[in-house]
Design an enzyme around this catalytic site. Structure first.
Site, PDB file in Angstrom:
ATOM      1  CE  LYS A 173      -2.070   2.750   3.071  1.00 16.46           C
ATOM      2  NZ  LYS A 173      -2.074   3.911   2.167  1.00 16.46           N
ATOM      3  N   GLY A 226       6.907   5.301   8.063  1.00 11.59           N
ATOM      4  CA  GLY A 226       5.950   6.389   8.244  1.00 11.59           C
ATOM      5  C   GLY A 226       6.157   7.031   9.597  1.00 11.59           C
ATOM      6  CD  GLU A 248      13.801   1.707   8.795  1.00 15.28           C
ATOM      7  OE1 GLU A 248      14.329   0.649   9.121  1.00 15.28           O
ATOM      8  OE2 GLU A 248      14.234   2.831   9.134  1.00 15.28           O
ATOM      9  CB  CYS A 282      13.065   9.862   7.772  1.00 20.32           C
ATOM     10  SG  CYS A 282      13.822   8.703   6.655  1.00 20.32           S
ATOM     11  CD  GLU A 384       9.765  12.968  11.613  1.00 21.69           C
ATOM     12  OE1 GLU A 384       8.688  12.393  11.813  1.00 21.69           O
ATOM     13  OE2 GLU A 384      10.710  12.454  10.971  1.00 21.69           O
TER      14      GLU A 384
HETATM   15  O1  TXE Z   1       2.572   9.153   7.859  1.00 18.55           O
HETATM   16  P1  TXE Z   1       1.656   7.967   8.250  1.00 18.55           P
HETATM   17  P2  TXE Z   1       2.092  10.551   7.374  1.00 18.55           P
HETATM   18  C1  TXE Z   1       6.556  11.335   9.668  1.00 18.55           C
HETATM   19  C2  TXE Z   1       6.467  12.822   9.457  1.00 18.55           C
HETATM   20  C3  TXE Z   1       5.046  13.016   9.081  1.00 18.55           C
HETATM   21  C4  TXE Z   1       4.370  12.008   9.989  1.00 18.55           C
HETATM   22  C5  TXE Z   1       3.031  11.614   9.495  1.00 18.55           C
HETATM   23  O2  TXE Z   1       6.693  13.501  10.686  1.00 18.55           O
HETATM   24  O3  TXE Z   1       4.580  14.311   9.359  1.00 18.55           O
HETATM   25  O4  TXE Z   1       5.226  10.882   9.946  1.00 18.55           O
HETATM   26  O5  TXE Z   1       3.150  11.430   8.085  1.00 18.55           O
HETATM   27  C6  TXE Z   1      -0.286   4.322   6.297  1.00 18.55           C
HETATM   28  N1  TXE Z   1      -2.446   1.145   9.726  1.00 18.55           N
HETATM   29  N2  TXE Z   1       7.023  10.614   8.497  1.00 18.55           N
HETATM   30  O6  TXE Z   1       0.757  10.954   7.904  1.00 18.55           O
HETATM   31  O7  TXE Z   1       0.281   8.351   8.672  1.00 18.55           O
HETATM   32  C7  TXE Z   1      -0.541   5.533   5.426  1.00 18.55           C
HETATM   33  O8  TXE Z   1      -1.665   5.332   4.599  1.00 18.55           O
HETATM   34  C8  TXE Z   1      -1.656   0.885   8.660  1.00 18.55           C
HETATM   35  C9  TXE Z   1       8.364  10.087   8.511  1.00 18.55           C
HETATM   36  O9  TXE Z   1       2.225  10.471   5.912  1.00 18.55           O
HETATM   37  O10 TXE Z   1       2.484   7.203   9.190  1.00 18.55           O
HETATM   38  C10 TXE Z   1       0.751   5.610   4.632  1.00 18.55           C
HETATM   39  O11 TXE Z   1       0.731   4.704   3.555  1.00 18.55           O
HETATM   40  N3  TXE Z   1      -1.166   1.830   7.820  1.00 18.55           N
HETATM   41  C11 TXE Z   1       8.499   8.958   7.527  1.00 18.55           C
HETATM   42  C12 TXE Z   1       1.785   5.187   5.666  1.00 18.55           C
HETATM   43  O12 TXE Z   1       1.072   4.472   6.664  1.00 18.55           O
HETATM   44  C13 TXE Z   1      -1.454   3.111   8.120  1.00 18.55           C
HETATM   45  C14 TXE Z   1       7.956   9.304   6.188  1.00 18.55           C
HETATM   46  C15 TXE Z   1       2.487   6.369   6.330  1.00 18.55           C
HETATM   47  O13 TXE Z   1       1.480   7.199   6.833  1.00 18.55           O
HETATM   48  C16 TXE Z   1      -2.247   3.489   9.220  1.00 18.55           C
HETATM   49  C17 TXE Z   1       6.624   9.813   6.291  1.00 18.55           C
HETATM   50  C18 TXE Z   1      -2.749   2.431  10.045  1.00 18.55           C
HETATM   51  N4  TXE Z   1      -3.535   2.667  11.096  1.00 18.55           N
HETATM   52  C19 TXE Z   1       6.179  10.461   7.438  1.00 18.55           C
HETATM   53  N5  TXE Z   1      -2.357   4.848   9.235  1.00 18.55           N
HETATM   54  C20 TXE Z   1       9.923   8.485   7.337  1.00 18.55           C
HETATM   55  N6  TXE Z   1      10.485   7.854   8.345  1.00 18.55           N
HETATM   56  O14 TXE Z   1      10.471   8.689   6.264  1.00 18.55           O
HETATM   57  C21 TXE Z   1      -1.636   5.296   8.191  1.00 18.55           C
HETATM   58  N7  TXE Z   1      -1.109   4.262   7.504  1.00 18.55           N
END
Ligand code: TXE
Length: 480
Positions: A173, A226, A248, A282, A384
């Site tokens: 996904k 994420g 990660e 990140c 962050e």
């Molecule tokens: O990430 P999310 P978001 C950090 C950064 C950002 C924050 C939130 O601070 O502002 O995370 O970003 C899926 N069960 N990073 O909102 O929500 C979602 O659909 C399963 C750092 O984009 O964590 C997406 O595909 N999956 C990071 C993925 O998780 C779920 C890079 C990431 O979304 C879910 C990005 C659930 N309950 C954001 N909820 C890095 N380390 O590089 C969401 N998702």
């Protein structure tokens, strides 16, 4: 308007509900395509397809799997320009960055793991008096791969490639915020002849589609990148099911600049490590520590460069800073800039939303922002922000800056600038971070373990670590 489709059992398909979500272009704030609003039923179809394909894919000789993966890499190279443009429109990043980093790295991910699986070896231990022990690594079966919006195709393929190479089928996904290049990848997989059901891509919202993948009993391994909060939630679902989990997560990375550093190199690279991809990597160094002896000189030079950065249309070749990924994310980043001022910070450069002329007038643009005058305990330096915002602080001694650098709950990466290599080794060893760069940033060798400490994650991606994550080790002992 283009409708993105799921990729299930080798075909491009509408979601079961036939309901779609808007996909917004960050540079214009306008809906430019639609993505499937999939749910548990779509995930169930994907898992059924993967289950069907698993035995044949696992039994396929590694060379044959590698050949198909290499073909996919070649097609990504062939379509680099189209993929770079799609990535830039979908994510808001400058097209030059997508063309030189994101897309080539997606091809490299497939090539690297195609080669890795052909050259994979295993271990045998001979005890003349006991027997011969040998280890085989079996694919886990179906891998769940969930990726974020900041490096859409780069991180999506960074998970999918090792999982496929190791003989697994995948239910993946991408982020609902940047679905386009994953959709284009589906078409390339069909063109490359990837057997139906080996890779299945289900688009949609995290709490619906992501949750269904994480909770599915037939998916024994979850690889997630994420936010830390989301990672924490995923762990509560996966752990009681005894699933393998690779998380990660976020970072709040220190960038330490000693007085004995190469000033010009540190200055030039710090501009990149602070603001590349609008600070939405990140691994960006968002906490800059400069030794007192050069602090004033560095701050003056760095401020000038930050002020001179061009914010503009991501599709313009000259653009260095594009749009942040969404309206919600722009508001989040702007709220942190406001918080920094409330916490006593001084805005040395930037600090505001940018109104870009022309087609991007309603886009999500923020000036690269530089803040001083904050100590390490404030929220601005602890949380962050994930946008074009960095803080700069002076320090006197090595011991002091190591304590400052290690003072957050994160531990993903760190950068150290010094021409004294003993100091480089010494400081790197003392930093609580999964990756430390000395006199460089974002130099990546895919053979190395990649991941963070503390709340930056659990497990490692990259090299053998990723192949080991997507396989189970079995030890067989034969009495001699
Ligand atoms: O990430 P999310 P978001 C950090 C950064 C950002 C924050 C939130 O601070 O502002 O995370 O970003 C899926 N069960 N990073 O909102 O929500 C979602 O659909 C399963 C750092 O984009 O964590 C997406 O595909 N999956 C990071 C993925 O998780 C779920 C890079 C990431 O979304 C879910 C990005 C659930 N309950 C954001 N909820 C890095 N380390 O590089 C969401 N998702």
């Amino acid at each position: 308007m283009e409708e993105i489709k799921n990729y299930i059992n080798g075909t491009l398909a509408a979601p079961v509900t036939d309901h779609y979500l808007d996909n917004i272009e960050p540079a214009t704030g306008k809906v430019y395509s639609k993505l499937p609003d999939s749910g548990a039923d779509d995930v169930a179809q994907a898992v059924a397809a993967a289950r069907q394909a698993t035995a044949a894919w696992a039994a396929m000789p590694a060379e044959a799997r590698a050949a198909i993966m290499t073909k996919i890499a070649g097609l990504i190279d062939r379509d680099r320009e189209a993929l770079a443009r799609a990535e830039s429109i979908d994510n808001g990043k400058p097209i030059a960055l997508a063309r030189t980093v994101d897309i080539p790295r997606a091809a490299a991910n497939f090539r690297f793991y195609a080669a890795a699986i052909i050259n994979a070896s295993t271990a045998a231990h001979v005890s003349p008096d006991k027997g011969v022990n040998y280890t085989v690594r079996e694919p886990v079966g179906i891998a769940g791969c969930i990726s974020p919006w900041n490096l859409p195709l780069y991180l999506f393929t960074w998970k999918i490639a090792p999982a496929l190479a190791a003989g697994n089928c995948v239910v993946a996904k991408p982020s609902e915020i940047t679905p386009m290049t994953a959709f284009l990848l589906s078409r390339l997989c069909i063109e490359a002849g990837l057997p139906p059901g080996v890779l299945n891509i289900v688009h949609g919202l995290g709490p619906k589609v992501g949750q269904a993948i994480v909770a599915h009993p037939d998916i024994p391994a979850i690889s997630f990148t994420g936010g830390t909060a989301t990672g924490r939630h995923i762990a509560t679902v996966a752990a009681p099911m005894f699933k393998k989990l690779s998380l990660e997560l976020g970072g709040k990375n220190p960038n330490i600049i000693f007085a004995d550093s190469n000033f010009e190199e540190a200055l030039a690279t710090t501009l990149r490590s602070s603001f590349a991809n609008q600070g939405q990597i990140c691994l960006c160094g968002s906490r800059i520590y400069v030794q007192q002896a050069i602090y004033a000189t560095f701050l003056a030079a760095f401020t000038d460069k930050v002020k001179a950065m061009q914010v503009g249309d991501p599709l313009a070749e000259a653009t260095q800073t594009g749009a942040v990924v969404s309206e919600a994310h722009m508001q989040k980043v702007l709220s942190y800039i406001k918080l920094a001022t409330a916490e006593g910070g001084k805005i040395e450069a930037g600090g505001h939303q940018v109104k870009v002329e022309g087609r991007c007038a309603n886009g999500y643009f923020i000036q690269p922002t530089l803040i001083t005058g904050l100590d390490e305990t404030c929220r601005t330096n602890q949380e962050e922000i994930f946008g074009p915002v960095v803080t700069v602080q002076p320090f006197e001694t090595e011991e002091e800056v190591i304590a400052l650098a290690n003072s957050t709950n994160y531990g993903l990466s760190a950068t150290v600038w010094t021409e004294n290599l003993q100091r480089g080794h010494r400081v790197a060893a003392a930093l609580k971070a999964g990756i430390v760069w000395v006199n460089c940033w974002l130099v990546r060798d895919l053979r190395t373990p990649f991941g963070g400490m503390k709340q930056s994650g659990v497990g490692r991606e990259g090299g053998e670590e990723a192949l080991n994550f997507f396989t189970e080790a079995k030890n067989i002992c034969i009495k001699v």
